[in-house]
Design a protein around this motif. Sequence first.
Motif, mmCIF file in Angstrom:
data_model
loop_
_atom_site.group_PDB
_atom_site.id
_atom_site.type_symbol
_atom_site.label_atom_id
_atom_site.label_comp_id
_atom_site.label_asym_id
_atom_site.label_seq_id
_atom_site.Cartn_x
_atom_site.Cartn_y
_atom_site.Cartn_z
ATOM 1 N N LEU A 179 40.007 34.156 44.985
ATOM 2 C CA LEU A 179 39.643 34.494 43.995
ATOM 3 C C LEU A 179 40.135 33.221 42.898
ATOM 4 O O LEU A 179 39.550 33.018 41.877
ATOM 5 N N ALA A 180 41.442 32.790 43.288
ATOM 6 C CA ALA A 180 41.768 31.553 42.786
ATOM 7 C C ALA A 180 40.949 30.296 42.693
ATOM 8 O O ALA A 180 40.890 29.615 41.866
ATOM 9 N N VAL A 181 40.298 30.380 44.300
ATOM 10 C CA VAL A 181 39.448 29.231 44.204
ATOM 11 C C VAL A 181 38.095 29.371 43.331
ATOM 12 O O VAL A 181 37.691 28.265 42.770
ATOM 13 N N GLY A 182 37.628 30.591 43.407
ATOM 14 C CA GLY A 182 36.398 30.758 42.671
ATOM 15 C C GLY A 182 36.761 30.679 41.264
ATOM 16 O O GLY A 182 36.109 30.063 40.396
ATOM 17 N N VAL A 241 32.383 38.126 43.773
ATOM 18 C CA VAL A 241 32.349 39.159 42.418
ATOM 19 C C VAL A 241 32.645 40.555 42.802
ATOM 20 O O VAL A 241 33.532 41.037 42.139
ATOM 21 N N PRO A 242 32.088 41.246 44.016
ATOM 22 C CA PRO A 242 32.809 42.319 44.357
ATOM 23 C C PRO A 242 34.109 42.438 44.433
ATOM 24 O O PRO A 242 34.966 43.404 44.327
ATOM 25 N N ILE A 243 34.789 41.502 45.185
ATOM 26 C CA ILE A 243 36.242 41.230 45.377
ATOM 27 C C ILE A 243 36.812 41.088 43.888
ATOM 28 O O ILE A 243 38.066 41.911 43.816
ATOM 29 N N GLY A 244 36.497 40.441 43.179
ATOM 30 C CA GLY A 244 37.072 40.369 41.808
ATOM 31 C C GLY A 244 37.058 41.762 41.099
ATOM 32 O O GLY A 244 37.887 42.232 40.508
ATOM 33 N N LEU A 245 35.918 42.396 41.290
ATOM 34 C CA LEU A 245 35.918 43.734 40.648
ATOM 35 C C LEU A 245 36.657 44.873 41.161
ATOM 36 O O LEU A 245 37.391 45.643 40.550
ATOM 37 N N TRP A 246 36.851 44.671 42.567
ATOM 38 C CA TRP A 246 38.008 45.461 43.131
ATOM 39 C C TRP A 246 39.311 45.043 42.639
ATOM 40 O O TRP A 246 39.995 46.146 42.528
ATOM 41 N N ALA A 247 39.567 43.887 42.680
ATOM 42 C CA ALA A 247 41.174 43.527 41.984
ATOM 43 C C ALA A 247 41.269 44.022 40.739
ATOM 44 O O ALA A 247 42.420 44.283 40.308
ATOM 45 N N ILE A 248 40.243 43.925 39.752
ATOM 46 C CA ILE A 248 40.148 44.549 38.506
ATOM 47 C C ILE A 248 40.872 45.858 38.544
ATOM 48 O O ILE A 248 41.741 46.355 37.641
ATOM 49 N N ILE A 249 40.317 46.772 39.337
ATOM 50 C CA ILE A 249 40.491 48.058 39.282
ATOM 51 C C ILE A 249 41.674 48.323 40.150
ATOM 52 O O ILE A 249 42.535 49.148 39.791
ATOM 53 N N TYR A 250 41.896 47.855 41.316
ATOM 54 C CA TYR A 250 43.101 48.157 42.221
ATOM 55 C C TYR A 250 44.400 46.942 42.053
ATOM 56 O O TYR A 250 45.189 47.190 43.081
ATOM 57 N N GLY A 251 44.276 45.970 41.219
ATOM 58 C CA GLY A 251 45.351 45.081 41.002
ATOM 59 C C GLY A 251 46.756 45.862 41.003
ATOM 60 O O GLY A 251 46.664 46.959 40.203
ATOM 61 N N ALA A 260 42.278 38.872 37.740
ATOM 62 C CA ALA A 260 40.981 39.145 38.523
ATOM 63 C C ALA A 260 39.645 39.162 37.697
ATOM 64 O O ALA A 260 38.781 38.684 37.897
ATOM 65 N N ALA A 261 39.962 39.707 36.307
ATOM 66 C CA ALA A 261 38.851 39.757 35.394
ATOM 67 C C ALA A 261 38.617 38.413 34.917
ATOM 68 O O ALA A 261 37.149 38.061 35.105
ATOM 69 N N TYR A 262 39.497 37.552 34.829
ATOM 70 C CA TYR A 262 39.185 36.055 34.264
ATOM 71 C C TYR A 262 38.586 35.526 35.526
ATOM 72 O O TYR A 262 37.388 34.667 35.271
ATOM 73 N N ALA A 263 38.867 35.431 36.693
ATOM 74 C CA ALA A 263 38.080 34.947 38.074
ATOM 75 C C ALA A 263 36.874 35.462 38.122
ATOM 76 O O ALA A 263 36.145 34.729 38.303
ATOM 77 N N THR A 264 36.732 36.689 37.947
ATOM 78 C CA THR A 264 35.258 37.449 37.908
ATOM 79 C C THR A 264 34.331 36.821 36.990
ATOM 80 O O THR A 264 33.378 36.401 37.152
ATOM 81 N N VAL A 265 34.754 36.376 35.514
ATOM 82 C CA VAL A 265 33.993 36.200 34.664
ATOM 83 C C VAL A 265 33.818 34.593 34.902
ATOM 84 O O VAL A 265 32.583 34.002 34.869
#
Length: 509
Positions: A179-182, A241-251, A260-265
């Motif tokens: 996610l950090a790379v993304g 993207v789905p990994i980022g969405l998972w991290a938003i919910i389960y961080g 995670a929200a920023y990385a997804t954006v």
Amino acid sequence: MSMTPVLSKRNVLDLAQRPMTLALATTLISVAYGVALAYSVSGLWLVAVPIAAAIAFAALFKPELAAIALIGITWGYLSEAANRSYGIPSLTKPLAGLLALTLIVRRFTGRRTGFVSDTTTWWMLAYLIVIGVGLWYARSPARVLQLLNDFAKDLVLYLVLINLITSKKNLERCIWLLLAVGALLGTLTMYQEITHNYRSDFGGLVRTEVAQIADGIANRPRAGGSTGEPLAFGQQLLTLVPIGLWAIIYGRSLFARCFAAYATVACLAGIGLSFSRSSYVALAVTLALFALHIRLNPRYILPIVALVGVLLWIAPPEFSARFQTLQNLLPSGDTVNIEDQGFNSEASYRMRSIQLGIAFDMFIDHPILGVGAWNFTELYDEYVNERGVAIATSFGPPHNYYLEIAAEHGLIGLSVILGILVLAFSRLRLAQRLFALSGDYRLSRLAVALQIGLVGYLISAAFLHGLYSRFLWLQVSLAVAFALIATKEQTKNKTKEQGNKGTREQRKP
């Protein structure tokens, strides 16, 4: 009789923590930097060498952390970018080799830690053999040897990762690093778009490709990330993207969820600015699958919809124009000439349709073993002349990974690749089930997110060649590592339950 002290890992780490050792190391480094500056050594080397030394030290004494770093470097094409822009030698090859050597040393010395394996490993070896067989019949054995070398490195990387990423903690570290790379690549892409500073590629991390976006919109830069290929860049980010969405919910913390929200954006923005229609389609399917996964829970759906809506609102006008070109793929209800429908109104549609037809013809002519790895381009001109079509020769591989495999490796190679994909999904399903049984629904949902990301990748692969299949092999590596960790945790829990049961029985009167 005196005993010679053994230089163990603990002794080395203890030695490194002593004040005298630190002072001596600081002095030596200062002298080395002074000499380097005196001889006008590039400042980039002064940064790169210590980083490489730190990673090498980690590979020897903390190989698990070095393996995690290797995943981030490989996924982001960071080493290739540094080599292309500054001439810095590749870091991934020596690091993977050093980690492989560490595993061998572990196997035959000390605790004699055995190698971890999986059924998928044998299928990966089978694909290596399929590629190698092409050396006997391909028109250009040199091309076959090139892919054989590349996949051999991917196989070594796979073996290193499944043997070193063996705990839940390290697996999550891998996920957050991806996610950090993304986030990094997406942020630089957004900055480049906002400032319109397309000349700067930020050390090769944000390369662009100038192309026609739609009718009337030409010479528009498309984000290509560190690969320089917009389609591959979109494919690289949509998997996250789905990994980022998972991290938003389960961080585990508010900071983790916000990051995670920023990385997804950032990933969504990078996908949009790639102007890759295949990535748009794959992303739409990915978001739909994730929505179904969370059972359309308004608590999660509404923020996701709002986020996507805001991104669409601030997106440049070329985005909607590019998206509308997908309508050209839909057949008209009237019976008209195909050119009038606009199906081939863009050169890319026409060239790709001819490419796919030629790939299919090659498969029909060589159905069992294909024409040999990376030999599609070697025979392309010949097939173009046979068809008599007005299209430039010396074109690249077909923009369809599955047809490319069929043309170059035949039914045998295609069967092996599909077998590996089935095994990757089965491993993620196994991890999902085992963690759910143990009550760890957080990691069980992560396995689902990885499955959805893999689905998105495979959809986009129907529109892109296999030159960037490294992303696929990394996903296969994580899938196998995930399943091995889940199995290990289940065994540990069963042993613990049996121990508790035995203790209770002993306490009975």
